[in-house]
Design an enzyme around this catalytic site. Sequence first.
Site, PDB file in Angstrom:
ATOM      1  N   ARG A  51       0.830  -1.221   0.000  1.00 43.30           N
ATOM      2  CA  ARG A  51       0.000   0.000   0.000  1.00 43.30           C
ATOM      3  C   ARG A  51       0.853   1.256   0.000  1.00 43.30           C
ATOM      4  O   ARG A  51       0.394   2.329  -0.375  1.00 43.30           O
ATOM      5  CB  ARG A  51      -0.884   0.033   1.253  1.00 43.30           C
ATOM      6  N   LYS A 147       3.570 -19.166   6.073  1.00 47.52           N
ATOM      7  CA  LYS A 147       2.880 -19.593   7.286  1.00 47.52           C
ATOM      8  C   LYS A 147       2.480 -18.362   8.090  1.00 47.52           C
ATOM      9  O   LYS A 147       3.100 -17.309   7.894  1.00 47.52           O
ATOM     10  CB  LYS A 147       3.769 -20.535   8.100  1.00 47.52           C
ATOM     11  N   ASP A 176       7.058 -24.162   3.898  1.00 49.64           N
ATOM     12  CA  ASP A 176       7.602 -24.418   5.226  1.00 49.64           C
ATOM     13  C   ASP A 176       9.104 -24.380   5.006  1.00 49.64           C
ATOM     14  O   ASP A 176       9.667 -25.314   4.435  1.00 49.64           O
ATOM     15  CB  ASP A 176       7.165 -25.786   5.764  1.00 49.64           C
ATOM     16  N   HIS A 177       9.732 -23.292   5.416  1.00 50.44           N
ATOM     17  CA  HIS A 177      11.117 -23.097   4.970  1.00 50.44           C
ATOM     18  C   HIS A 177      12.065 -24.172   5.515  1.00 50.44           C
ATOM     19  O   HIS A 177      13.152 -24.352   4.995  1.00 50.44           O
ATOM     20  CB  HIS A 177      11.619 -21.680   5.276  1.00 50.44           C
ATOM     21  N   LYS A 181      15.812 -26.550   3.747  1.00 51.49           N
ATOM     22  CA  LYS A 181      17.160 -26.641   4.322  1.00 51.49           C
ATOM     23  C   LYS A 181      17.909 -27.834   3.737  1.00 51.49           C
ATOM     24  O   LYS A 181      17.332 -28.913   3.573  1.00 51.49           O
ATOM     25  CB  LYS A 181      17.091 -26.779   5.851  1.00 51.49           C
ATOM     26  N   GLU A 215      15.554 -22.097  20.358  1.00 47.90           N
ATOM     27  CA  GLU A 215      15.970 -20.740  19.996  1.00 47.90           C
ATOM     28  C   GLU A 215      16.489 -20.056  21.247  1.00 47.90           C
ATOM     29  O   GLU A 215      15.942 -20.270  22.335  1.00 47.90           O
ATOM     30  CB  GLU A 215      14.779 -19.959  19.454  1.00 47.90           C
ATOM     31  N   ASP A 234       2.936 -22.440  16.304  1.00 48.47           N
ATOM     32  CA  ASP A 234       3.990 -21.752  15.549  1.00 48.47           C
ATOM     33  C   ASP A 234       5.075 -22.705  15.056  1.00 48.47           C
ATOM     34  O   ASP A 234       5.672 -22.464  14.013  1.00 48.47           O
ATOM     35  CB  ASP A 234       4.621 -20.664  16.439  1.00 48.47           C
ATOM     36  N   HIS A 239       6.818 -26.958  11.332  1.00 48.22           N
ATOM     37  CA  HIS A 239       8.228 -27.325  11.146  1.00 48.22           C
ATOM     38  C   HIS A 239       8.565 -28.701  11.741  1.00 48.22           C
ATOM     39  O   HIS A 239       9.136 -29.554  11.062  1.00 48.22           O
ATOM     40  CB  HIS A 239       9.153 -26.292  11.789  1.00 48.22           C
ATOM     41  N   LYS A 330      11.596 -20.977  23.112  1.00 43.41           N
ATOM     42  CA  LYS A 330      12.346 -19.722  22.991  1.00 43.41           C
ATOM     43  C   LYS A 330      13.114 -19.463  24.278  1.00 43.41           C
ATOM     44  O   LYS A 330      12.774 -19.993  25.316  1.00 43.41           O
ATOM     45  CB  LYS A 330      11.369 -18.579  22.726  1.00 43.41           C
TER      46      LYS A 330
HETATM   47  P1  NAP Z   1       5.126  -7.134   7.796  1.00 42.17           P
HETATM   48  O1  NAP Z   1       6.529  -6.710   8.028  1.00 42.17           O
HETATM   49  O2  NAP Z   1       4.052  -6.631   8.696  1.00 42.17           O
HETATM   50  O3  NAP Z   1       4.771  -6.729   6.297  1.00 42.17           O
HETATM   51  C1  NAP Z   1       3.472  -6.823   5.791  1.00 42.17           C
HETATM   52  C2  NAP Z   1       3.495  -6.372   4.343  1.00 42.17           C
HETATM   53  O4  NAP Z   1       2.167  -6.399   3.839  1.00 42.17           O
HETATM   54  C3  NAP Z   1       3.998  -4.944   4.146  1.00 42.17           C
HETATM   55  O5  NAP Z   1       4.716  -4.882   2.926  1.00 42.17           O
HETATM   56  C4  NAP Z   1       2.707  -4.152   4.021  1.00 42.17           C
HETATM   57  O6  NAP Z   1       2.997  -2.999   3.307  1.00 42.17           O
HETATM   58  C5  NAP Z   1       1.846  -5.139   3.246  1.00 42.17           C
HETATM   59  N1  NAP Z   1       0.415  -4.937   3.416  1.00 42.17           N
HETATM   60  C6  NAP Z   1      -0.279  -4.874   4.585  1.00 42.17           C
HETATM   61  N2  NAP Z   1      -1.589  -4.680   4.324  1.00 42.17           N
HETATM   62  C7  NAP Z   1      -1.716  -4.632   2.977  1.00 42.17           C
HETATM   63  C8  NAP Z   1      -2.808  -4.445   2.113  1.00 42.17           C
HETATM   64  N3  NAP Z   1      -4.060  -4.250   2.562  1.00 42.17           N
HETATM   65  N4  NAP Z   1      -2.589  -4.440   0.775  1.00 42.17           N
HETATM   66  C9  NAP Z   1      -1.339  -4.613   0.284  1.00 42.17           C
HETATM   67  N5  NAP Z   1      -0.262  -4.779   1.063  1.00 42.17           N
HETATM   68  C10 NAP Z   1      -0.448  -4.798   2.393  1.00 42.17           C
HETATM   69  O7  NAP Z   1       4.970  -8.725   7.783  1.00 42.17           O
HETATM   70  P2  NAP Z   1       6.109  -9.792   7.472  1.00 42.17           P
HETATM   71  O8  NAP Z   1       6.856 -10.072   8.708  1.00 42.17           O
HETATM   72  O9  NAP Z   1       6.845  -9.390   6.254  1.00 42.17           O
HETATM   73  O10 NAP Z   1       5.236 -11.088   7.204  1.00 42.17           O
HETATM   74  C11 NAP Z   1       4.533 -11.307   6.001  1.00 42.17           C
HETATM   75  C12 NAP Z   1       3.892 -12.698   6.060  1.00 42.17           C
HETATM   76  O11 NAP Z   1       4.915 -13.675   6.194  1.00 42.17           O
HETATM   77  C13 NAP Z   1       2.962 -12.911   7.247  1.00 42.17           C
HETATM   78  O12 NAP Z   1       1.941 -13.799   6.871  1.00 42.17           O
HETATM   79  C14 NAP Z   1       3.858 -13.599   8.284  1.00 42.17           C
HETATM   80  O13 NAP Z   1       3.116 -14.392   9.183  1.00 42.17           O
HETATM   81  C15 NAP Z   1       4.704 -14.458   7.375  1.00 42.17           C
HETATM   82  N6  NAP Z   1       6.004 -14.806   7.938  1.00 42.17           N
HETATM   83  C16 NAP Z   1       6.895 -13.854   8.273  1.00 42.17           C
HETATM   84  C17 NAP Z   1       8.132 -14.210   8.782  1.00 42.17           C
HETATM   85  C18 NAP Z   1       9.166 -13.179   9.145  1.00 42.17           C
HETATM   86  O14 NAP Z   1      10.266 -13.579   9.528  1.00 42.17           O
HETATM   87  N7  NAP Z   1       8.904 -11.904   9.017  1.00 42.17           N
HETATM   88  C19 NAP Z   1       8.449 -15.562   8.955  1.00 42.17           C
HETATM   89  C20 NAP Z   1       7.513 -16.529   8.585  1.00 42.17           C
HETATM   90  C21 NAP Z   1       6.299 -16.133   8.071  1.00 42.17           C
HETATM   91  P3  NAP Z   1       2.150  -1.637   3.402  1.00 42.17           P
HETATM   92  O15 NAP Z   1       1.943  -1.341   4.849  1.00 42.17           O
HETATM   93  O16 NAP Z   1       2.975  -0.663   2.638  1.00 42.17           O
HETATM   94  O17 NAP Z   1       0.889  -1.957   2.700  1.00 42.17           O
END
Ligand code: NAP
Length: 482
Positions: A51, A147, A176-177, A181, A215, A234, A239, A330
Amino acid sequence: MVSRVIPVQAFDLVVFGGTGDLAKRKILPSLFRRFVAGQMPRDAFVIGVARSELDTKSYQDLVMSSLKEFEPELVASAELEIFIKQIKYVQIDAQGDFGWSDLADKVRKDAIQAFYFSVSPSLFGQLAEKLYKYSIASQSSRIVLEKPFGRDLSSARALNAVLKEHFSEDQIYRIDHYLGKETVQNLMAVRFGNMLFEPLWNSQYIDHIQVTVAESVGVEGRGSYYDQAGAMRDMIQNHLMQLLCLIAMEPPAKFSPDAVRDEKLKVIRALDPVNSSDIVRGQYSNSGSDKSYFDAVGNPSSKTESFIALKVQISNWRWAGTPFYLRTGKKLKARCSEIAVVFKETPHSIFGPDAGSHRNALVIRLQPDEGMTMDLTIKEPGPGGMRLIDVPLDMTFAEALGPEVDAIPDAYERLIMDVIRGNQTLFMRGDEVEAAWSWTDPVIDQWVSKGSKPSKYDPGSSGPEDSLMLMHKDGRKWREIS
Ligand code: NAP
């Protein structure tokens, strides 16, 4: 060893959530590494979508600064400028209609199309719907989902149903990363590529199997998500369940996506319900300047577990009688993920009672220092009779494979390239995820219905005392977390 890099075909990878943490930390750096390795071709494009009000130039700047932060060793390479030019941006709110026509113009019809949903799962349905409504995706497009895939069976079913309105199962890549591995795939190579282990790989010869994913960090910035999930949802449901499947499954007839996933599914369906006496849950307390779990999630009445240990039984011919002990948590004493396959003692010791008790163990280490060791019993060197000691036979890949081991792609690199190649072997199928929730839900219900609280444990420990008892009462012992 010479690493082989086979470039993939031209693709457009649309990263929904392109400004988010996962995109910046994992997805974009992984693509850059595959570009530097020569696997991502020059006619492949990454289209970030979010966005945030950005244009392509400012998004390229954002990607550049993420790469500087997460890939400092590679950013000096001449390839960076070229890679950055292959990045575009489209501003879209998944919940609205603005920007979708622009995305439709940017995604090529004659290239492989992949759509990475790196956003909250609550947006998955709307993204699938809009990709269809604006005729952006075709029957050969792929969608990649992060996930968590649901928080219970009914939400996972609902998510599968909404995706299947517009995409067939062979277009859906649930990540599932752990499956990406190197060592996890090596588990299959060791089991099914060698004659040595498979004849012994059953309850007749294996005493028990322990899987630890420890962790040293706490919930960090994920407190509000984590407090709704806990270690069972989680980590165990996905995993550790995947690791369990790869250890326990029957040999598939071939190494193809459905053959492997059919066998994993059979393992999940053969899991027994878990007795409440075989579950230990924990929550870390505070120590010095380290926050307690309560403080970290901002919820002093939380009953969510940051640690769980379980004894799991598989009811089939191969595994009846061999327990699987799973633990994850954790703020433990070290970051360490390993699988230990502990064999039974010899049926009779010719060395007499003084020789003590000895068990072979095959230890597959996922992190840190990916590799395998095999604990063997040998004679203690020197004169003075026959005394036995256990020594590890080290099969750490870094030594065996030399410097080329550094060129091995990490999990996200491999998985993203598998999406482009259209290979689903290392991705979870919808029925697999649902079966995993079918087993997980009643385990969670046991403590939710009783309102039971997790036991406290000290940060930097091996978890609550009760988790040690889980094995002690069976005359077994966890391996050290180190
Ligand atoms: P994040 O940092 O909160 O990022 C969310 C992203 O979604 C941002 O780019 C945000 O950008 C965008 N977004 C939010 N609402 C939106 C909308 N209505 N339309 C379009 N874009 C939108 O989350 P994240 O950590 O990257 O995680 C993303 C996904 O991966 C989640 O499902 C999370 O559970 C999963 N995940 C993350 C990790 C990790 O290490 N981070 C690990 C495993 C799984 P804007 O605000 O600019 O729209």
